[in-house]
Design a protein around this motif. Structure first.
Motif, PDB file in Angstrom:
ATOM      1  N   PRO A 237       0.840  -1.205   0.000  1.00  0.00           N
ATOM      2  CA  PRO A 237       0.000   0.000   0.000  1.00  0.00           C
ATOM      3  C   PRO A 237       0.870   1.247   0.000  1.00  0.00           C
ATOM      4  O   PRO A 237       2.016   1.217   0.463  1.00  0.00           O
ATOM      5  N   SER A 238       0.356   2.328  -0.533  1.00  0.00           N
ATOM      6  CA  SER A 238       1.120   3.572  -0.505  1.00  0.00           C
ATOM      7  C   SER A 238       1.308   4.023   0.937  1.00  0.00           C
ATOM      8  O   SER A 238       0.540   3.661   1.838  1.00  0.00           O
ATOM      9  N   ILE A 239       2.323   4.836   1.165  1.00  0.00           N
ATOM     10  CA  ILE A 239       2.587   5.336   2.513  1.00  0.00           C
ATOM     11  C   ILE A 239       1.422   6.184   3.013  1.00  0.00           C
ATOM     12  O   ILE A 239       1.123   6.217   4.208  1.00  0.00           O
ATOM     13  N   PHE A 240       0.699   6.841   2.084  1.00  0.00           N
ATOM     14  CA  PHE A 240      -0.431   7.671   2.487  1.00  0.00           C
ATOM     15  C   PHE A 240      -1.568   6.803   3.008  1.00  0.00           C
ATOM     16  O   PHE A 240      -2.192   7.116   4.017  1.00  0.00           O
ATOM     17  N   ALA A 241      -1.821   5.699   2.310  1.00  0.00           N
ATOM     18  CA  ALA A 241      -2.852   4.778   2.779  1.00  0.00           C
ATOM     19  C   ALA A 241      -2.460   4.173   4.124  1.00  0.00           C
ATOM     20  O   ALA A 241      -3.283   4.066   5.044  1.00  0.00           O
ATOM     21  N   GLU A 242      -1.195   3.787   4.238  1.00  0.00           N
ATOM     22  CA  GLU A 242      -0.734   3.179   5.487  1.00  0.00           C
ATOM     23  C   GLU A 242      -0.829   4.157   6.656  1.00  0.00           C
ATOM     24  O   GLU A 242      -1.334   3.817   7.737  1.00  0.00           O
ATOM     25  N   MET A 243      -0.370   5.388   6.457  1.00  0.00           N
ATOM     26  CA  MET A 243      -0.355   6.344   7.562  1.00  0.00           C
ATOM     27  C   MET A 243      -1.764   6.845   7.899  1.00  0.00           C
ATOM     28  O   MET A 243      -2.082   7.067   9.070  1.00  0.00           O
ATOM     29  N   SER A 244      -2.622   7.001   6.895  1.00  0.00           N
ATOM     30  CA  SER A 244      -4.000   7.417   7.182  1.00  0.00           C
ATOM     31  C   SER A 244      -4.741   6.324   7.947  1.00  0.00           C
ATOM     32  O   SER A 244      -5.508   6.609   8.878  1.00  0.00           O
ATOM     33  N   ALA A 245      -4.503   5.072   7.574  1.00  0.00           N
ATOM     34  CA  ALA A 245      -5.105   3.963   8.319  1.00  0.00           C
ATOM     35  C   ALA A 245      -4.571   3.926   9.750  1.00  0.00           C
ATOM     36  O   ALA A 245      -5.314   3.665  10.708  1.00  0.00           O
ATOM     37  N   LEU A 246      -3.288   4.208   9.909  1.00  0.00           N
ATOM     38  CA  LEU A 246      -2.689   4.246  11.243  1.00  0.00           C
ATOM     39  C   LEU A 246      -3.308   5.360  12.082  1.00  0.00           C
ATOM     40  O   LEU A 246      -3.579   5.176  13.277  1.00  0.00           O
ATOM     41  N   ALA A 247      -3.549   6.510  11.465  1.00  0.00           N
ATOM     42  CA  ALA A 247      -4.175   7.620  12.186  1.00  0.00           C
ATOM     43  C   ALA A 247      -5.572   7.238  12.669  1.00  0.00           C
ATOM     44  O   ALA A 247      -5.961   7.534  13.812  1.00  0.00           O
ATOM     45  N   LEU A 248      -6.334   6.571  11.801  1.00  0.00           N
ATOM     46  CA  LEU A 248      -7.681   6.155  12.180  1.00  0.00           C
ATOM     47  C   LEU A 248      -7.636   5.127  13.310  1.00  0.00           C
ATOM     48  O   LEU A 248      -8.406   5.196  14.270  1.00  0.00           O
ATOM     49  N   ARG A 249      -6.711   4.184  13.188  1.00  0.00           N
ATOM     50  CA  ARG A 249      -6.635   3.095  14.159  1.00  0.00           C
ATOM     51  C   ARG A 249      -6.217   3.588  15.532  1.00  0.00           C
ATOM     52  O   ARG A 249      -6.656   3.067  16.559  1.00  0.00           O
ATOM     53  N   THR A 250      -5.375   4.612  15.576  1.00  0.00           N
ATOM     54  CA  THR A 250      -4.825   5.086  16.846  1.00  0.00           C
ATOM     55  C   THR A 250      -5.474   6.387  17.323  1.00  0.00           C
ATOM     56  O   THR A 250      -5.113   6.899  18.385  1.00  0.00           O
ATOM     57  N   ASN A 251      -6.398   6.914  16.509  1.00  0.00           N
ATOM     58  CA  ASN A 251      -7.038   8.201  16.824  1.00  0.00           C
ATOM     59  C   ASN A 251      -6.006   9.319  16.946  1.00  0.00           C
ATOM     60  O   ASN A 251      -6.145  10.245  17.744  1.00  0.00           O
ATOM     61  N   ALA A 252      -4.940   9.230  16.129  1.00  0.00           N
ATOM     62  CA  ALA A 252      -3.893  10.246  16.139  1.00  0.00           C
ATOM     63  C   ALA A 252      -4.269  11.403  15.224  1.00  0.00           C
ATOM     64  O   ALA A 252      -5.120  11.277  14.330  1.00  0.00           O
ATOM     65  N   ILE A 253      -3.637  12.538  15.429  1.00  0.00           N
ATOM     66  CA  ILE A 253      -3.832  13.702  14.557  1.00  0.00           C
ATOM     67  C   ILE A 253      -3.117  13.428  13.235  1.00  0.00           C
ATOM     68  O   ILE A 253      -1.913  13.185  13.215  1.00  0.00           O
ATOM     69  N   ASN A 254      -3.859  13.473  12.143  1.00  0.00           N
ATOM     70  CA  ASN A 254      -3.305  13.092  10.843  1.00  0.00           C
ATOM     71  C   ASN A 254      -2.700  14.303  10.155  1.00  0.00           C
ATOM     72  O   ASN A 254      -3.390  15.089   9.509  1.00  0.00           O
ATOM     73  N   LEU A 255      -1.382  14.452  10.294  1.00  0.00           N
ATOM     74  CA  LEU A 255      -0.644  15.480   9.562  1.00  0.00           C
ATOM     75  C   LEU A 255       0.168  14.833   8.437  1.00  0.00           C
ATOM     76  O   LEU A 255       1.141  15.406   7.946  1.00  0.00           O
ATOM     77  N   GLY A 256      -0.260  13.643   8.026  1.00  0.00           N
ATOM     78  CA  GLY A 256       0.422  12.937   6.967  1.00  0.00           C
ATOM     79  C   GLY A 256      -0.116  13.281   5.594  1.00  0.00           C
ATOM     80  O   GLY A 256       0.631  13.638   4.694  1.00  0.00           O
ATOM     81  N   GLN A 257      -1.424  13.168   5.420  1.00  0.00           N
ATOM     82  CA  GLN A 257      -2.017  13.374   4.105  1.00  0.00           C
ATOM     83  C   GLN A 257      -2.429  14.834   3.936  1.00  0.00           C
ATOM     84  O   GLN A 257      -2.926  15.475   4.866  1.00  0.00           O
ATOM     85  N   GLY A 258      -2.237  15.361   2.738  1.00  0.00           N
ATOM     86  CA  GLY A 258      -2.448  16.784   2.490  1.00  0.00           C
ATOM     87  C   GLY A 258      -3.872  17.139   2.109  1.00  0.00           C
ATOM     88  O   GLY A 258      -4.143  17.497   0.965  1.00  0.00           O
ATOM     89  N   PHE A 259      -4.779  17.026   3.067  1.00  0.00           N
ATOM     90  CA  PHE A 259      -6.136  17.512   2.818  1.00  0.00           C
ATOM     91  C   PHE A 259      -6.550  18.432   3.958  1.00  0.00           C
ATOM     92  O   PHE A 259      -6.244  18.167   5.120  1.00  0.00           O
ATOM     93  N   PRO A 260      -7.232  19.537   3.649  1.00  0.00           N
ATOM     94  CA  PRO A 260      -7.656  20.469   4.700  1.00  0.00           C
ATOM     95  C   PRO A 260      -8.773  19.883   5.559  1.00  0.00           C
ATOM     96  O   PRO A 260      -9.459  18.937   5.147  1.00  0.00           O
ATOM     97  N   ASP A 261      -8.953  20.447   6.726  1.00  0.00           N
ATOM     98  CA  ASP A 261     -10.073  20.051   7.583  1.00  0.00           C
ATOM     99  C   ASP A 261     -11.111  21.164   7.688  1.00  0.00           C
ATOM    100  O   ASP A 261     -11.901  21.209   8.636  1.00  0.00           O
ATOM    101  N   GLU A 262     -11.109  22.065   6.703  1.00  0.00           N
ATOM    102  CA  GLU A 262     -12.111  23.126   6.626  1.00  0.00           C
ATOM    103  C   GLU A 262     -12.645  23.189   5.197  1.00  0.00           C
ATOM    104  O   GLU A 262     -11.915  22.931   4.235  1.00  0.00           O
TER     105      GLU A 262
END
Length: 399
Positions: free
Chosen positions: A25-50
């Motif tokens: 899997p791409s690193i973006f998929a891996e890190m976004s899944a990790l953020a969801l699994r751990t409830n961490a703040i996702n500063l990995g993928q470049g999408f705004p939250d507004e």
């Protein structure tokens, strides 16, 4: 069953083909899944939250209500083609014919895909800077091209001009320039851009520019290569509305180029998505016609967010490279005792409740070691979230 096909060279080009032939899997998929699994703040993928501007959102709702829900014209809706033409004239003084020199695409990624697949033959060389947005490697591989790179080294991530001269040869078909640059945040100066034009003429190459962060620069002007003398006739300029209007999920991109080049790209693009985003196209047109204050405001707002995260990263013990544009900041984890950025990124949720991505994921295998300790953080988030992430990252300095 043997699974032959272009998928293998695509995955290899993107750095996702393992030695056993499996696709990681791409690193973006891996890190976004990790953020969801751990409830961490996702500063990995470049999408705004507004969300984007209210006027643009309302224009999309109005288009849906008005029945703009079927296939749009293949080149794009005239209202958006006209708006792109006005935008290029207004900001850069470029006169672009909306009917023949503009093409609307499913985000900048489709514009890149259609352009690369249309303009290279198997064995042609394509030059990019490295680190590079991972889609470049995958698409060059899909097209059967040979990927040549010019390194961008910390802390300023500017290319060595002699290395650039050496990389471009009579085998080069395309020179891809991502400016402002992802993942480093570098903005390239006039001298670099002029050399690219000179080399393109010398070796009869086509320049492809990825300018999706064109309105997000901080104190360094964005200079589209197409504005330089002798450049327009051999340049494909690519951008999108996703980053400018914080609407990455709409996937409305575009390219502009001389009519013959657009026609060649359209011959491929029509068999990719064909068309897309009917009600979003007139809405992005509204966005492109927003007043100058809007565009100045988004740059100032993003610079403030950059500064918040930069301060937090430095307080946590990272060395940083201050970006001149884009959504991203590069941090060196060496002062914290980490020489493997991928390992750090996988441990960051446990250590600080934050997710980032390693810069090595944007590099070819032969050059990953040089960038191993570097990590990319995205600051396209609400200031409050960036402040929270900064506080949590301070735990690293105490570890």
């Amino acid at each position: 069953m043997t699974m032959s096909g272009a998928w293998r060279r695509t995955a290899r080009g993107a750095g996702l083909l393992a030695e056993d032939g499996s696709v990681a899997p791409s690193i973006f998929a891996e890190m976004s899944a990790l953020a969801l699994r751990t409830n961490a703040i996702n500063l990995g993928q470049g999408f705004p939250d507004e969300d984007g501007p209210a006027l643009v959102l309302e224009a999309a709702r109005r288009a849906i209500s008005d029945g703009v829900n079927q296939y749009p014209p293949g080149r794009g809706q005239p209202v958006l083609l006209d708006a792109i033409s006005r935008h290029q004239q207004r900001f850069y003084g470029l006169t672009v014919d909306p009917g023949s020199e503009v093409l609307v695409t499913a985000g900048a990624t489709e514009a890149l895909a259609a352009t690369i697949l249309a303009l290279i033959e198997p064995g042609d060389e394509v030059v990019t800077f490295e680190p590079f947005y991972d889609a470049y490697g995958g698409l060059i591989g899909l097209g059967g091209g040979i990927h040549r790179t010019v390194p961008l080294r910390a802390p300023d991530f500017q290319p060595d001009l002699d290395a650039l001269r050496a990389a471009v040869t009579d085998r080069t078909r395309l020179i891809i320039v991502n400016d402002p640059h992802n993942p480093t945040g570098a903005v390239f100066p006039l001298a670099t851009l002029e050399l690219i034009v000179e080399l393109a003429h010398r070796y009869d190459a086509i320049i492809v520019t990825d300018e999706v962060y064109e309105h997000l620069t901080f104190g360094a002007p964005h200079i589209p290569i197409a504005t330089l003398p002798g450049a327009w006739e051999r340049t494909v300029t690519i951008s999108s509305g996703g980053k400018t209007f914080s609407l990455t999920g709409w996937k409305v991109g575009w390219l502009s180029a001389p009519a013959a080049i657009v026609t060649a790209i359209l011959a491929v693009k029509q068999f990719l998505t064909y068309v897309n985003a009917a009600p979003f196209q007139p809405a992005i047109a509204v966005g492109l016609d927003l007043p100058d204050a809007y565009f100045a405001g988004i740059a100032a707002d993003m610079q403030r967010k950059r500064d918040v995260l930069a301060t937090g990263l430095q307080a946590s013990g990272f060395d940083i490279s201050m970006p001149q544009g884009s959504y991203f900041i590069v941090a060196d984890a060496t002062p914290l005792g980490f020489t493997d950025g991928a390992e750090l990124c996988r441990r960051l949720p446990e250590l600080a409740g934050v997710v980032a991505v390693p810069i090595a994921a944007f590099c070819s295998p032969a050059h990953r070691a040089e960038y191993a300790a570097l990590v990319r953080f995205a600051y396209c988030k609400k200031v409050k979230l960036l402040e929270q992430a900064s506080t949590q990252l301070e735990a690293l300095s105490r570890a």
